[in-house]
Design an enzyme around this catalytic site. Sequence first.
Site: not given
Length: 128
Positions: A71, A101, A127
Site C-alpha cells: 500500500n 550500524h 499499516g
Amino acid sequence: MLAGELYRADDPELQAGLRRAAELQRRFNDGGDPAVLRELLGSVGEDAEVRPPLYVDYGSHVTIGPRAFLNYGAVLLDVAPITIGADAQIGPGVQLLTPTHPLDARLRDKWEAAEPITLHDNVWLGGG
C-alpha cells in the site's frame, strides 16, 4: 554490503546506485507505471501491486512475489536483500529497513552494515 559485512555508504559505486534508484523512484511515484517499477526493483511477481509513493535505497535488492500488495508509502531500505513472498499484504506506511550500524562508536560515523529481511508467503503487515 549484501553479505552483511561493513561498508562505507559514501562509496562512489554505491552513490551511483542510489542516484539511479532515486530517478526511477521519482518516475514511478509520479505516475505509478508498472514498467518503471519493474526497472527499479530486482523482481516483481505477476499480478503484484505497489501503490506509490514507494521509497527505496537501491531497489535492485527488492523481490516482490506474485499477487503481493504494498500500500501507499512503503519504505524499503534495501542495502541488503528484501524478499516479499507471494500473496503478502503490506499496509500503508510500512518500513522494512535492512541497514544497521556498528555497536563500536568509533566505527559508527563511517561504516554501516545490513541484514536481509524475508517476509514469507501470505504474510500480512498492518499499516505503519
